[in-house]
Design an enzyme around this catalytic site. Structure first.
Site, short mmCIF file in Angstrom:
data_model
loop_
_atom_site.label_atom_id
_atom_site.label_comp_id
_atom_site.label_asym_id
_atom_site.label_seq_id
_atom_site.Cartn_x
_atom_site.Cartn_y
_atom_site.Cartn_z
N ASP A 44 -5.33 -3.39 1.67
CA ASP A 44 -4.45 -2.41 1.00
C ASP A 44 -3.31 -1.81 1.84
OD1 ASP A 44 -7.22 -1.00 -0.81
OD2 ASP A 44 -6.11 -2.85 -1.11
N ARG A 78 -1.21 6.26 -9.07
CA ARG A 78 -2.72 5.88 -9.39
C ARG A 78 -3.64 6.00 -8.08
NH1 ARG A 78 -3.53 0.16 -11.68
NH2 ARG A 78 -5.87 0.66 -11.14
N ARG A 90 -8.31 -11.50 -10.15
CA ARG A 90 -9.16 -10.28 -10.22
C ARG A 90 -10.58 -11.16 -10.86
NH1 ARG A 90 -6.80 -5.56 -8.37
NH2 ARG A 90 -8.92 -5.21 -7.46
N ARG A 103 -9.25 -1.52 -13.02
CA ARG A 103 -10.20 -2.42 -13.05
C ARG A 103 -11.28 -1.81 -12.41
NH1 ARG A 103 -11.28 -7.24 -11.30
NH2 ARG A 103 -12.67 -7.67 -9.71
N CYS A 123 -4.34 -8.74 -12.46
CA CYS A 123 -2.90 -7.61 -12.16
C CYS A 123 -2.09 -8.31 -11.22
CB CYS A 123 -3.42 -6.55 -11.50
SG CYS A 123 -4.25 -6.35 -9.88
N LYS A 159 -9.96 7.56 -3.07
CA LYS A 159 -9.77 7.20 -4.56
C LYS A 159 -10.96 6.05 -4.66
CE LYS A 159 -7.05 3.41 -5.78
NZ LYS A 159 -7.77 2.16 -6.47
N ASN A 160 -11.08 5.08 -3.62
CA ASN A 160 -12.07 4.08 -3.70
C ASN A 160 -13.49 4.36 -3.49
OD1 ASN A 160 -10.00 2.49 -4.75
ND2 ASN A 160 -9.66 1.51 -2.92
N ILE A 184 -7.37 -11.85 1.36
CA ILE A 184 -7.94 -11.26 0.57
C ILE A 184 -7.62 -11.37 -0.94
CG2 ILE A 184 -9.13 -9.05 -0.42
CD1 ILE A 184 -10.02 -10.00 2.35
C1 EPZ Z 1 -11.57 -3.19 -4.04
O1 EPZ Z 1 -11.25 -4.14 -5.21
C2 EPZ Z 1 -10.76 -2.13 -4.16
N1 EPZ Z 1 -10.52 -1.19 -5.42
C3 EPZ Z 1 -9.38 -2.55 -3.91
O2 EPZ Z 1 -8.31 -1.52 -3.41
C4 EPZ Z 1 -9.37 -3.24 -2.31
O3 EPZ Z 1 -8.05 -4.03 -2.19
C5 EPZ Z 1 -10.48 -4.32 -2.37
O4 EPZ Z 1 -11.78 -3.76 -2.72
C6 EPZ Z 1 -10.83 -5.00 -1.24
O5 EPZ Z 1 -10.95 -4.16 -0.30
C7 EPZ Z 1 -11.58 -0.30 -5.37
O6 EPZ Z 1 -12.52 0.03 -4.91
C8 EPZ Z 1 -11.25 0.56 -6.85
P1 EPZ Z 1 -13.00 -7.24 -4.14
P2 EPZ Z 1 -12.30 -5.17 -5.85
O7 EPZ Z 1 -14.11 -7.65 -5.34
O8 EPZ Z 1 -13.81 -4.59 -5.64
C9 EPZ Z 1 -12.49 -11.84 -5.26
C10 EPZ Z 1 -6.45 -0.30 -4.11
O9 EPZ Z 1 -5.21 -0.63 -4.12
N2 EPZ Z 1 -13.45 -11.79 -6.02
O10 EPZ Z 1 -13.51 -6.99 -2.72
O11 EPZ Z 1 -11.71 -5.52 -7.10
C11 EPZ Z 1 -11.06 -11.29 -5.60
O12 EPZ Z 1 -10.35 -11.86 -6.38
C12 EPZ Z 1 -7.45 -1.50 -4.64
O13 EPZ Z 1 -6.95 0.69 -4.12
C13 EPZ Z 1 -14.01 -13.02 -6.70
O14 EPZ Z 1 -13.52 -14.13 -6.58
O15 EPZ Z 1 -12.12 -6.12 -4.75
C14 EPZ Z 1 -10.56 -10.87 -4.33
O16 EPZ Z 1 -9.74 -12.00 -3.98
C15 EPZ Z 1 -6.63 -2.92 -4.54
N3 EPZ Z 1 -14.95 -12.85 -7.52
C16 EPZ Z 1 -11.67 -10.77 -3.45
O17 EPZ Z 1 -12.75 -11.32 -4.01
C17 EPZ Z 1 -15.64 -11.58 -8.15
O18 EPZ Z 1 -16.44 -11.49 -8.77
C18 EPZ Z 1 -11.86 -9.21 -2.73
O19 EPZ Z 1 -12.10 -8.70 -3.84
C19 EPZ Z 1 -15.05 -10.32 -7.36
C20 EPZ Z 1 -14.05 -10.54 -6.33
#
Ligand code: EPZ
Length: 416
Positions: free
Chosen positions: A304, A397, A121, A92, A116, A22-23, A326
């Site tokens: 995850d 999803r 996020r 997202r 969410c 998916k990702n 995370i």
């Molecule tokens: C991606 O989400 C994945 N989603 C998530 O999988 C996964 O858990 C996550 O990466 C971490 O590996 C997809 O790829 C579609 P991040 P993403 O930006 O990109 C903070 C699933 O179940 N942050 O790495 O949204 C954020 O709040 C999903 O498949 C900021 O503070 O994750 C979080 O605490 C869930 N500011 C941390 O960083 C920002 O501008 C990691 O978020 C961006 C992120």
């Protein structure tokens, strides 16, 4: 078909093929917008997040067709960059369309993707990075508007290896004039898959898989055929499900080379694992050993799969400490597991102490987000008696058909 019914207490046996990631699929589908001609993306999973991405691409003027071999996307007629409200709010990962679209359209309008269940996020890293590349933003409480009169390369330092921010910088960077050097890039395999897709389209990205990427902009991109890798989180879900129920399974196509931290944890839990280029073979212990787990950016243990480990360790031999580093709210599943007899102590927003019990009791529980829902399915497989899981659209999803897959491994699971 919004619920799943499980008759638990049976060891898993057999083999199952792991779906496409998916990702990895979502940013690669977004990247087809950069190409301006036809691409074929193979092995995309048939999940609702991919369906949403397909409808978003269509709403932007792409022609998109599901074929036997994969998803054919022709983005030559992309007309406008206003993303429809319902598609964005629900997903997202539409955020990665921002980076792709701003490379082709001078203006992009989208609703804030919002938070969410698992966390608020925020998107600050996305906005500050794209801002350094020549993108200006206007925001109100609902909408995010991005303008650009021409992207340019920049030196960008991410304070945290955000997967989505890294992907957006890559998508904008290949369209920018000049080079973008990204320090502190996310190293998740899905980021590397996106880079490999763009390289196949004619892009040039150095340092793939490392925390320092050099994205060379201004190169013509061509349509290509690309096969999405197998989903390491789905493979990890089924692997840990076997550890929790006992038995032995073969996971065809499981990308073991992307799952080192998960395999190490599974071995600590008592599993015996044999990897080959065809997949992973897992033999479970009679009962999981307790572990200490801390989630971290790749190559650390993936957030995850944290809920799935927590669910399995509710029947562990001893107490397991689980630290979620995370996301700020990834323990919602605990209240559902406690209905099944689990004993979990939460200390602060990020730490859980799981006291293993002999048996879990089947009962009615509710999924509230994707990976927590999958973990409830694993708990239902481990429990004595019948478990009824509501809220399964969350699970669909990310999992094509979790009931079908576990049935192939001998479990008594029906969708109702
Ligand atoms: C991606 O989400 C994945 N989603 C998530 O999988 C996964 O858990 C996550 O990466 C971490 O590996 C997809 O790829 C579609 P991040 P993403 O930006 O990109 C903070 C699933 O179940 N942050 O790495 O949204 C954020 O709040 C999903 O498949 C900021 O503070 O994750 C979080 O605490 C869930 N500011 C941390 O960083 C920002 O501008 C990691 O978020 C961006 C992120």
């Amino acid at each position: 078909m919004d619920s799943i019914r499980i008759q638990g207490g049976m060891a898993l046996q057999g083999k199952v093929r792991i779906q496409g990631s998916k990702n990895a699929s979502l940013p690669i589908l977004a990247a087809t917008l950069l190409v301006g001609e036809s691409s074929l993306i193979k092995n995309c999973p048939r999940i609702t997040d991919v369906y949403s991405m397909v409808s978003l691409l269509k709403s932007l003027g792409c022609s998109v067709r599901w074929q036997e071999a994969g998803i054919a996307v022709d983005s030559s007629q992309v007309r406008q960059a206003l993303m429809p409200r319902d598609a964005v709010r629900g997903m997202r990962s539409s955020l990665c369309l921002l980076g792709a679209l701003i490379g082709r359209c001078a203006e992009v309008v989208m609703e804030h993707p919002g938070g969410c269940v698992i966390g608020e996020r925020p998107i600050d890293m996305h906005l500050s990075a794209l801002g350094r590349m020549g993108v200006e933003f206007e925001e109100d409480e609902k909408y995010l508007k991005a303008f650009s009169h021409g992207l340019h390369g920049a030196d960008i330092h991410l304070p945290f290896p955000s997967v989505g921010a890294t992907e957006n910088i890559i998508l904008a960077g290949v369209m920018a004039e000049g080079d973008t050097v990204l320090y502190g890039a996310a190293r998740e395999p899905e980021v590397s898959a996106l880079c490999r897709f763009l390289q196949q389209c004619g892009g040039w990205i150095e340092g793939i898989g490392s925390e320092r990427l050099v994205i060379h902009g201004g190169r013509r991109l061509y349509g290509t055929e690309f096969t999405v890798p197998a989903d390491r989180i789905v493979a990890g879900t089924y692997l840990l499900g076997c550890i929790g129920t006992g038995g032995s399974v073969f996971l065809e196509q499981a990308p073991g080379e992307e799952m080192q931290s998960v395999l190490e944890t599974a071995v600590q839990m008592g599993g015996r694992i044999y990897g080959s280029k065809e997949g992973l073979y897992i033999q479970a212990p009679d009962r999981p050993a307790a572990v200490e787990l801390v989630t971290a950016p790749y190559p650390g243990f993936p957030t995850d799969l944290q809920s799935v480990v927590l669910a399995v360790e509710t029947r562990g031999k001893g107490a397991s400490r689980i630290e979620e580093r995370i996301f700020e709210n990834r323990f919602r599943i605990v209240e559902e597991l406690e209905k099944m007899g689990a004993m979990v102590e939460l200390s602060g927003p990020g730490s859980a102490l799981v006291h293993g019990v002999e048996t879990l009791r089947g009962t009615r529980v509710e999924a509230r987000e994707l990976r927590g829902g999958a973990a409830l399915v694993v708990a239902g497989l481990m429990a004595e008696g019948e478990t009824f899981i509501g809220g399964c659209p969350y699970i669909y999803r990310g999992y094509e058909n979790i009931g079908r897959d576990f049935r192939e491994l001998g479990a008594r699971v029906t969708s109702v």
